[in-house]
Design a protein around this motif. Structure first.
Motif, PDB file in Angstrom:
ATOM      1  N   SER A   1       0.724  -1.370  -0.139  1.00  0.00           N
ATOM      2  CA  SER A   1       0.028  -0.016   0.043  1.00  0.00           C
ATOM      3  C   SER A   1       0.926   1.190  -0.056  1.00  0.00           C
ATOM      4  CB  SER A   1      -0.846  -0.144   1.206  1.00  0.00           C
ATOM      5  OG  SER A   1      -1.690   1.032   1.305  1.00  0.00           O
ATOM      6  N   VAL A   2       0.294   2.306  -0.423  1.00  0.00           N
ATOM      7  CA  VAL A   2       0.878   3.761  -0.562  1.00  0.00           C
ATOM      8  C   VAL A   2       0.501   4.667   0.385  1.00  0.00           C
ATOM      9  CG1 VAL A   2       1.759   3.363  -3.070  1.00  0.00           C
ATOM     10  CG2 VAL A   2      -0.386   4.600  -2.748  1.00  0.00           C
ATOM     11  N   LEU A   3      -0.823   4.085   1.188  1.00  0.00           N
ATOM     12  CA  LEU A   3      -1.196   4.643   2.234  1.00  0.00           C
ATOM     13  C   LEU A   3      -0.296   5.178   3.322  1.00  0.00           C
ATOM     14  CD1 LEU A   3      -4.693   3.107   2.274  1.00  0.00           C
ATOM     15  CD2 LEU A   3      -4.049   5.265   1.143  1.00  0.00           C
ATOM     16  N   PRO A   4      -0.340   6.294   3.944  1.00  0.00           N
ATOM     17  CA  PRO A   4       0.520   6.773   5.251  1.00  0.00           C
ATOM     18  C   PRO A   4       0.024   6.062   6.445  1.00  0.00           C
ATOM     19  CG  PRO A   4      -0.957   8.407   4.634  1.00  0.00           C
ATOM     20  CD  PRO A   4      -1.404   7.159   3.835  1.00  0.00           C
ATOM     21  N   VAL A   5       0.110   4.619   6.574  1.00  0.00           N
ATOM     22  CA  VAL A   5      -0.372   3.898   7.830  1.00  0.00           C
ATOM     23  C   VAL A   5       0.745   3.613   8.782  1.00  0.00           C
ATOM     24  CG1 VAL A   5      -2.354   2.880   6.679  1.00  0.00           C
ATOM     25  CG2 VAL A   5      -0.005   1.615   6.636  1.00  0.00           C
ATOM     26  N   ALA A   6       1.885   3.681   8.097  1.00  0.00           N
ATOM     27  CA  ALA A   6       3.177   3.334   9.076  1.00  0.00           C
ATOM     28  C   ALA A   6       3.278   4.545   9.872  1.00  0.00           C
ATOM     29  CB  ALA A   6       4.350   3.130   8.369  1.00  0.00           C
ATOM     30  N   ASP A   7       3.229   5.776   9.458  1.00  0.00           N
ATOM     31  CA  ASP A   7       3.593   6.968  10.353  1.00  0.00           C
ATOM     32  C   ASP A   7       2.269   7.612  10.719  1.00  0.00           C
ATOM     33  OD1 ASP A   7       2.813   8.074   7.918  1.00  0.00           O
ATOM     34  OD2 ASP A   7       4.749   9.084   7.475  1.00  0.00           O
ATOM     35  N   ASP A   8       1.096   7.269  10.247  1.00  0.00           N
ATOM     36  CA  ASP A   8      -0.308   7.693  10.593  1.00  0.00           C
ATOM     37  C   ASP A   8      -0.141   9.154  10.378  1.00  0.00           C
ATOM     38  OD1 ASP A   8      -2.847   7.507  11.385  1.00  0.00           O
ATOM     39  OD2 ASP A   8      -2.322   7.948  13.546  1.00  0.00           O
ATOM     40  N   ASP A   9       0.479   9.672   8.977  1.00  0.00           N
ATOM     41  CA  ASP A   9       0.457  11.206   8.980  1.00  0.00           C
ATOM     42  C   ASP A   9      -0.467  11.117   7.586  1.00  0.00           C
ATOM     43  OD1 ASP A   9       1.289  13.472   8.631  1.00  0.00           O
ATOM     44  OD2 ASP A   9       3.051  13.142   7.324  1.00  0.00           O
TER      45      ASP A   9
END
Length: 102
Positions: free
Chosen positions: A24-32
């Motif tokens: 995924s390219v969604l910003p889930v790792a940094d929750d940004d």
């Protein structure tokens, strides 16, 4: 991620469902996540655009009878619609996280 549920009948390894992970390219790792809801929708669109070719490579030769997908995995729905197969979402049509959009 998309879950492929093949037709009933004999299968090589006995599985009746196949998970096809897609990065995924969604910003889930940094929750940004952006504050603007339209910008968030654009992120989900970008994610679907990059995932669809991988899903097509996995399923165009042997379409599933049903595509089960998470609400954020819109590429699975696009694939199901293109193949004339039923899509089913695994989450409600409206999900809300505490501290996020009203």
């Amino acid at each position: 991620m998309t879950l492929h549920v093949p037709s009933p009948g004999p299968h090589r390894d006995g599985r009746r469902a196949e998970l096809v992970p897609c990065a995924s390219v969604l910003p889930v790792a940094d929750d940004d996540w952006p504050a603007d809801p339209v910008a968030v929708m654009n992120l989900f669109l970008d994610d679907a655009v990059q995932a669809l070719p991988r899903l097509r490579a996995a399923y165009d030769h042997d379409p599933a009878d049903l595509y089960l997908y998470d609400i954020g995995a819109y590429a699975a729905r696009a694939l199901a619609e293109a193949q004339g197969r039923p899509p089913r979402t695994s989450t409600p049509s409206s999900a809300r996280r505490p501290g996020r959009w009203p």
